[in-house]
Design a protein around this motif. Structure first.
Motif, PDB file in Angstrom:
ATOM      1  N   ASP A 384      38.615  20.800  28.112  1.00  0.00           N
ATOM      2  CA  ASP A 384      37.907  21.776  28.941  1.00  0.00           C
ATOM      3  C   ASP A 384      38.729  22.277  30.115  1.00  0.00           C
ATOM      4  OD1 ASP A 384      35.530  21.794  27.463  1.00  0.00           O
ATOM      5  OD2 ASP A 384      34.835  19.960  28.452  1.00  0.00           O
ATOM      6  N   LYS A 385      39.994  21.930  30.191  1.00  0.00           N
ATOM      7  CA  LYS A 385      40.805  22.359  31.314  1.00  0.00           C
ATOM      8  C   LYS A 385      41.000  23.875  31.299  1.00  0.00           C
ATOM      9  CE  LYS A 385      43.424  18.176  32.395  1.00  0.00           C
ATOM     10  NZ  LYS A 385      42.891  18.118  33.772  1.00  0.00           N
ATOM     11  N   LEU A 386      41.119  24.447  32.493  1.00  0.00           N
ATOM     12  CA  LEU A 386      41.301  25.885  32.658  1.00  0.00           C
ATOM     13  C   LEU A 386      42.789  26.181  32.558  1.00  0.00           C
ATOM     14  CD1 LEU A 386      38.862  26.346  35.679  1.00  0.00           C
ATOM     15  CD2 LEU A 386      38.354  26.489  33.232  1.00  0.00           C
ATOM     16  N   ALA A 387      43.218  26.683  31.404  1.00  0.00           N
ATOM     17  CA  ALA A 387      44.642  26.854  31.143  1.00  0.00           C
ATOM     18  C   ALA A 387      45.090  28.311  31.161  1.00  0.00           C
ATOM     19  CB  ALA A 387      45.012  26.225  29.806  1.00  0.00           C
ATOM     20  N   THR A 388      44.201  29.230  30.832  1.00  0.00           N
ATOM     21  CA  THR A 388      44.570  30.636  30.720  1.00  0.00           C
ATOM     22  C   THR A 388      43.726  31.475  31.668  1.00  0.00           C
ATOM     23  OG1 THR A 388      42.964  31.092  28.965  1.00  0.00           O
ATOM     24  CG2 THR A 388      45.137  30.256  28.295  1.00  0.00           C
ATOM     25  N   PRO A 389      44.142  32.717  31.962  1.00  0.00           N
ATOM     26  CA  PRO A 389      43.326  33.611  32.796  1.00  0.00           C
ATOM     27  C   PRO A 389      41.924  33.835  32.228  1.00  0.00           C
ATOM     28  CG  PRO A 389      45.555  34.455  32.629  1.00  0.00           C
ATOM     29  CD  PRO A 389      45.466  33.305  31.683  1.00  0.00           C
ATOM     30  N   ASP A 390      41.810  33.865  30.900  1.00  0.00           N
ATOM     31  CA  ASP A 390      40.479  34.053  30.305  1.00  0.00           C
ATOM     32  C   ASP A 390      39.567  32.871  30.605  1.00  0.00           C
ATOM     33  OD1 ASP A 390      41.261  36.477  29.272  1.00  0.00           O
ATOM     34  OD2 ASP A 390      41.886  35.634  27.335  1.00  0.00           O
ATOM     35  N   ASP A 391      40.141  31.662  30.668  1.00  0.00           N
ATOM     36  CA  ASP A 391      39.334  30.497  31.001  1.00  0.00           C
ATOM     37  C   ASP A 391      38.783  30.605  32.422  1.00  0.00           C
ATOM     38  OD1 ASP A 391      39.869  29.435  28.513  1.00  0.00           O
ATOM     39  OD2 ASP A 391      41.575  28.258  29.206  1.00  0.00           O
ATOM     40  N   TYR A 392      39.626  31.081  33.346  1.00  0.00           N
ATOM     41  CA  TYR A 392      39.168  31.239  34.722  1.00  0.00           C
ATOM     42  C   TYR A 392      38.141  32.362  34.838  1.00  0.00           C
ATOM     43  CZ  TYR A 392      42.720  28.063  36.530  1.00  0.00           C
ATOM     44  OH  TYR A 392      43.468  26.942  36.816  1.00  0.00           O
ATOM     45  N   ASP A 393      38.325  33.412  34.055  1.00  0.00           N
ATOM     46  CA  ASP A 393      37.396  34.538  34.125  1.00  0.00           C
ATOM     47  C   ASP A 393      35.990  34.156  33.669  1.00  0.00           C
ATOM     48  OD1 ASP A 393      39.325  36.185  35.110  1.00  0.00           O
ATOM     49  OD2 ASP A 393      39.865  37.046  33.158  1.00  0.00           O
ATOM     50  N   LYS A 394      35.884  33.066  32.890  1.00  0.00           N
ATOM     51  CA  LYS A 394      34.568  32.643  32.436  1.00  0.00           C
ATOM     52  C   LYS A 394      33.719  32.063  33.568  1.00  0.00           C
ATOM     53  CE  LYS A 394      36.088  31.557  27.718  1.00  0.00           C
ATOM     54  NZ  LYS A 394      36.248  30.462  26.718  1.00  0.00           N
ATOM     55  N   ILE A 395      34.363  31.536  34.596  1.00  0.00           N
ATOM     56  CA  ILE A 395      33.607  30.905  35.684  1.00  0.00           C
ATOM     57  C   ILE A 395      33.908  31.502  37.053  1.00  0.00           C
ATOM     58  CG2 ILE A 395      33.444  28.701  34.463  1.00  0.00           C
ATOM     59  CD1 ILE A 395      35.662  27.651  36.280  1.00  0.00           C
ATOM     60  N   VAL A 396      34.972  32.282  37.184  1.00  0.00           N
ATOM     61  CA  VAL A 396      35.367  32.809  38.487  1.00  0.00           C
ATOM     62  C   VAL A 396      35.411  34.323  38.439  1.00  0.00           C
ATOM     63  CG1 VAL A 396      37.184  32.872  40.237  1.00  0.00           C
ATOM     64  CG2 VAL A 396      36.726  30.760  39.003  1.00  0.00           C
ATOM     65  N   ARG A 397      34.889  34.961  39.492  1.00  0.00           N
ATOM     66  CA  ARG A 397      34.944  36.401  39.631  1.00  0.00           C
ATOM     67  C   ARG A 397      35.300  36.738  41.070  1.00  0.00           C
ATOM     68  NH1 ARG A 397      29.888  39.862  37.712  1.00  0.00           N
ATOM     69  NH2 ARG A 397      28.994  38.165  38.865  1.00  0.00           N
ATOM     70  N   ALA A 398      36.275  37.588  41.282  1.00  0.00           N
ATOM     71  CA  ALA A 398      36.712  37.981  42.619  1.00  0.00           C
ATOM     72  C   ALA A 398      36.333  39.432  42.879  1.00  0.00           C
ATOM     73  CB  ALA A 398      38.213  37.776  42.786  1.00  0.00           C
ATOM     74  N   GLU A 399      35.047  39.739  42.724  1.00  0.00           N
ATOM     75  CA  GLU A 399      34.581  41.109  42.955  1.00  0.00           C
ATOM     76  C   GLU A 399      33.106  41.056  43.343  1.00  0.00           C
ATOM     77  OE1 GLU A 399      33.520  41.983  38.263  1.00  0.00           O
ATOM     78  OE2 GLU A 399      35.107  43.102  39.270  1.00  0.00           O
ATOM     79  N   ILE A 400      32.662  42.099  44.009  1.00  0.00           N
ATOM     80  CA  ILE A 400      31.257  42.184  44.403  1.00  0.00           C
ATOM     81  C   ILE A 400      30.427  42.582  43.184  1.00  0.00           C
ATOM     82  CG2 ILE A 400      29.609  43.373  45.891  1.00  0.00           C
ATOM     83  CD1 ILE A 400      31.824  43.773  47.896  1.00  0.00           C
ATOM     84  N   PRO A 401      29.354  41.868  42.886  1.00  0.00           N
ATOM     85  CA  PRO A 401      28.539  42.183  41.708  1.00  0.00           C
ATOM     86  C   PRO A 401      27.941  43.588  41.792  1.00  0.00           C
ATOM     87  CG  PRO A 401      27.981  40.029  42.598  1.00  0.00           C
ATOM     88  CD  PRO A 401      28.863  40.679  43.594  1.00  0.00           C
ATOM     89  N   ASP A 402      27.701  44.146  40.643  1.00  0.00           N
ATOM     90  CA  ASP A 402      27.090  45.466  40.577  1.00  0.00           C
ATOM     91  C   ASP A 402      25.629  45.392  41.042  1.00  0.00           C
ATOM     92  OD1 ASP A 402      25.446  47.618  38.768  1.00  0.00           O
ATOM     93  OD2 ASP A 402      27.432  48.364  39.333  1.00  0.00           O
ATOM     94  N   GLN A 403      25.244  46.307  41.938  1.00  0.00           N
ATOM     95  CA  GLN A 403      23.904  46.255  42.507  1.00  0.00           C
ATOM     96  C   GLN A 403      22.825  46.560  41.477  1.00  0.00           C
ATOM     97  OE1 GLN A 403      23.418  48.798  45.894  1.00  0.00           O
ATOM     98  NE2 GLN A 403      21.413  47.943  46.444  1.00  0.00           N
ATOM     99  N   GLN A 404      23.142  47.380  40.496  1.00  0.00           N
ATOM    100  CA  GLN A 404      22.151  47.741  39.492  1.00  0.00           C
ATOM    101  C   GLN A 404      21.969  46.639  38.455  1.00  0.00           C
ATOM    102  OE1 GLN A 404      20.367  50.437  39.889  1.00  0.00           O
ATOM    103  NE2 GLN A 404      21.563  51.054  41.699  1.00  0.00           N
ATOM    104  N   GLN A 405      23.045  46.027  38.010  1.00  0.00           N
ATOM    105  CA  GLN A 405      22.974  45.020  36.967  1.00  0.00           C
ATOM    106  C   GLN A 405      22.577  43.639  37.504  1.00  0.00           C
ATOM    107  OE1 GLN A 405      26.661  44.982  34.816  1.00  0.00           O
ATOM    108  NE2 GLN A 405      26.519  47.139  34.188  1.00  0.00           N
ATOM    109  N   GLU A 406      23.053  43.293  38.690  1.00  0.00           N
ATOM    110  CA  GLU A 406      22.762  41.983  39.288  1.00  0.00           C
ATOM    111  C   GLU A 406      22.316  42.162  40.741  1.00  0.00           C
ATOM    112  OE1 GLU A 406      25.918  39.069  37.123  1.00  0.00           O
ATOM    113  OE2 GLU A 406      26.766  40.637  38.391  1.00  0.00           O
TER     114      GLU A 406
END
Length: 472
Positions: A384-406
């Motif tokens: 379960d180690k985070l080895a690739t950028p896709d693995d990090y993208d599954k749990i980490v987001r560095a952006e403000i969520p969309d106001q309409q969707q979330e």
């Protein structure tokens, strides 16, 4: 108050002001409880502390108002009447004020009788006595205190004495009931520790309205005072039980050398703090070695997780008494935080919402404004180690969520995490920018079972993942 409470303490204006922030009471080092004379040293001096009950009692309210101009005279008068009617210490002081030979009198504060139960209301003759000249001085017990009429010095009282609490906190103990002492025992005869006694006092009960939990800032001071008292009790046990902990096996000379002491004349006989004393150097060194052993076996940590206590949690708001703010109840904040932490540990360690965890360490700290938070390091299983950028993208987001969707997540991000023009009312903002130097960056962790929101993360700290759990 009847007596002085002296300590290395300070009030931090940067953490709280008249507009925002919380009141912060901090203790640095030991707290000393001291009592002065019955009468002012000079006739022109204004009476203070217990002197108000004896000297110039006709202007007692005016003297109290001189201590703080914001006080209300009607409330002061009501409190004075309650103490005059019910407090045994005040009864003795009022009787002393009527004596013509007060200059030759001494005020003796007595320790709790050994056969007196804690729940029994003490009488005036039990808590104090008036002594004329040298009468009955030879009958003083070890923890009895004799206060002279006029003296230029302060007398120290031990925190292990039962009269410590009613003298320092007459508003919390209007009936003069004794606090904890070394002889406090339960109904079965079992000796009660300082921690057990005050844990019982801070407990919430459905059919009992506790004055201690309603005192606001005084509750904070009472909690800090007794926390220092508990630490002093632990240190006293260690000092008196060096043989029990086998302190002679510790390498005293080597420890002194490692601490930078090269003169053997300055070593002497040292009191050893074992690793079981939380916060001691040996305790910290042992925890560090345990953490390094985990890293050596399982590898470097994969996730740095932080959960901070939120005073707006529903469990906290629902239990606040009328007129209270969250910072008035440090006991409630820590209890709810502990329950939330245990639930977070179940999510992370048992339900594996971030992956299978093979090892973890964490530490609980308190912010300057009194809120607890936990820093946790998680070591994930190899699968379960985070080895690739896709693995990090599954749990980490560095952006403000969309106001309409979330919309809910977007609202929380702007409220708790964003600096700058999007949240200019943030407490850290000063002259249009963050006084800590952070920019408008944030990290968000999401999973199917739970949602986490981090605290504010600056550009220089983007490699640290700090999260605060959301609860609806």
């Amino acid at each position: 108050m009847f007596s002085h409470l002296l300590q290395w303490s300070s009030y931090n204006d940067e953490l709280a002001d008249a507009r925002q922030g919380v009141y912060t009471y901090r203790a640095h080092g030991s707290i000393y409880h001291r009592i002065g004379g019955l009468l002012p040293l000079n006739s022109n001096d204004r009476p203070r502390f217990l002197q108000m009950y004896i000297y110039d009692t006709e202007h007692e309210n005016e003297h109290r108002m001189a201590e703080n101009a914001t006080l209300r005279v009607d409330i002061i008068d009501r409190i004075k009447n309650i103490l005059n009617e019910h407090n045994p210490f005040v009864h003795t002081l009022r009787h002393l004020a009527q004596r013509d030979d007060i200059q030759q009198c001494k005020f003796v504060i007595k320790e709790q009788p050994p056969n007196q139960h804690n729940y029994s209301m003490p009488s005036a003759s039990q808590v104090a006595a008036v002594v004329v000249g040298g009468d009955d001085i030879a009958n003083l017990k070890e923890r009895d205190v004799m206060v002279e009429s006029v003296t230029g010095r302060l007398m120290s009282t031990k925190e292990t004495a039962g009269y410590y609490d009613p003298l320092q906190y007459p508003l919390l103990f209007p009936y003069g009931s004794y606090g904890w002492d070394l002889n406090t025992r339960s109904l079965t005869g079992k000796k009660i520790t300082c921690r057990e006694f005050y844990s019982y006092m801070f407990q919430m009960r459905e059919c009992y309205d506790s004055i201690v939990l309603r005192a606001g800032r005084l509750t904070q001071q009472f909690a800090v005072d007794n926390c220092v008292k508990m630490q002093a009790s632990n240190l006293r046990w260690v000092a008196l039980n060096q043989d029990t902990i086998r302190a002679d096996l510790y390498k005293g000379l080597e420890d002194s050398y490692n601490a930078g002491e090269h003169n053997t004349e300055n070593v002497g006989r040292r009191t050893i703090l074992p690793s079981s004393f939380v916060g001691s150097p040996r305790d910290m060194h042992q925890r560090y070695q345990d953490a390094m052993a985990l890293v050596h076996k399982f590898g470097k940590p994969d996730i740095f997780l932080t959960m901070t206590c939120n005073p707006s949690w529903s469990e906290i708001v629902a239990e606040l008494l009328p007129g209270q703010q969250p910072h008035d109840r440090p006991d409630l904040l820590t209890r709810v935080f502990h329950a939330r932490l245990e639930e977070l540990k179940k999510d992370v360690l048992e339900r594996n919402v971030l992956g299978k965890v093979v090892a973890y360490v964490y530490v609980i700290e308190f912010q300057k404004r009194g809120l607890p938070h936990v820093h946790m390091l998680l070591i994930l299983d190899q699968s379960d180690k985070l080895a690739t950028p896709d693995d990090y993208d599954k749990i980490v987001r560095a952006e403000i969520p969309d106001q309409q969707q979330e919309p809910e997540l977007h609202k929380r991000i702007l409220k708790h995490m964003i600096h700058g023009v999007q949240n200019p009312r943030s407490p850290c903002m000063k002259q249009g920018s963050c006084k800590k130097g952070f920019l408008s960056h944030s990290l968000i962790v999401q999973s199917k079972e739970m949602t986490h929101i981090p605290s504010i993360v600056g550009v220089k700290m983007l490699h640290l993942y700090r999260y605060v759990r959301i609860h609806e």
